[in-house]
Design an enzyme around this catalytic site. Sequence first.
Site, short mmCIF file in Angstrom:
data_model
loop_
_atom_site.label_atom_id
_atom_site.label_comp_id
_atom_site.label_asym_id
_atom_site.label_seq_id
_atom_site.Cartn_x
_atom_site.Cartn_y
_atom_site.Cartn_z
N SER A 135 -11.03 33.37 -2.41
CA SER A 135 -11.45 32.43 -1.22
C SER A 135 -11.14 33.58 -0.01
CB SER A 135 -10.38 31.49 -1.03
OG SER A 135 -10.47 30.62 0.04
N GLU A 213 -17.20 22.52 -0.35
CA GLU A 213 -15.62 21.84 -0.66
C GLU A 213 -15.39 21.04 0.66
OE1 GLU A 213 -13.08 24.61 -2.08
OE2 GLU A 213 -11.32 23.48 -1.79
MG MG Z 1 -10.04 23.89 0.05
#
Ligand code: MG
Length: 381
Positions: A135, A213
């Site tokens: 991420s 997301e």
């Molecule tokens: Mg997240």
Amino acid sequence: MSTVKLERATLREIRLRLREPFVTSKGVADERRIVLVTLEGGGLEGWGECVAGADPSSPETPESAWRALEASLLPRALGRDFTNPSELVGSGATTDRMAVAALEMAAWDLDARAAGVSLSVKLGGTRTEVAVGVSVGLQPSDEQLLEVVAAYLADGYARIKVKIEPGRDVDMLSALRERFPTIHFWADANASYTLSDVGRLKELDALGLELLEQPLAADDLASHARLRRELTTPICLDESIATAADARRAIEQNACDVLNVKPGRLGGHAESLRVHDIARASGRPVWCGGMLESGVGRAHNLALASLPGFELPGDISASRRYWERDVVSPELRVIEGLMDVPSGPGIGVEIDADFLEARTVRKCIITARPQARAGRMHQGQ
Ligand code: MG
């Protein structure tokens, strides 16, 4: 089925140095405060980690989690026999879920060790290695994002997840797709959009994103369901899923295609298994999110991610993604986008005891005596 009696617990706070400063709206941190729980019973230990503090908007902090564990959660659990770790915390905890998770996950580790099996096996895992991604936070410029992504691809991550927000989205992701035409990439909005942004979000459909997301507010499942009808990009929920009941509602309302499962936030493995089972029954895949865990929490996440419904790469990452030095030895590594699921008893990693002690700033030992207070010893700095 084995029965374990909890005899003693150690509550510990460590400070772990980050490789890169962690920038939030509240400032810059170069280390992370982590609360760890060690449970002892039958000559064995189980380890759990509290994720409080990873997200500055979280209602729980290392301080609140410490208080909950010291004052009530651990004294209530000690002295008890259990055959299933979920007995220790009940189901559907409504407060202090991150503190509960630290205790619950330590009990799973202890339980698996008592049974002489890996936590993966104990939880019903079927994989010996799991695909993982990384991420990537918002970067100062789009050029810097491309450099950072290139470095992670060179490190072998199987997919790249990029944080987006209004104004840092379509152009930035278009540049990323142009530079890396074939990578698997996701975008995480952390609830920063509203339905009035639907036109902009539809532009993302052309970029081949595998997943978007949490585009909208955590408590707004109805709007996610409406947005989902507008987009071809699959929608994943993260912040919306704080309990298994949330997962059930999100699926009933058709608000998502995929769910992010974070055991440290859901209250532990039992609630995570419920989310996994609910999602799987609906035909939706799940994946395991990360919350800036040390090797202890990371090993727990690897065990969970070995279950069959975890069909998408997790945000698990190598120790060196975040830490100058991790508390587990050897450090967890990513090779060609895969991480091994530890096969030893319990979470299957060794704690580096000397390093852990060196990074400990306070410690409290609680024993299962009738007078819990008499059995409590503080060591602090
Ligand atoms: Mg997240």
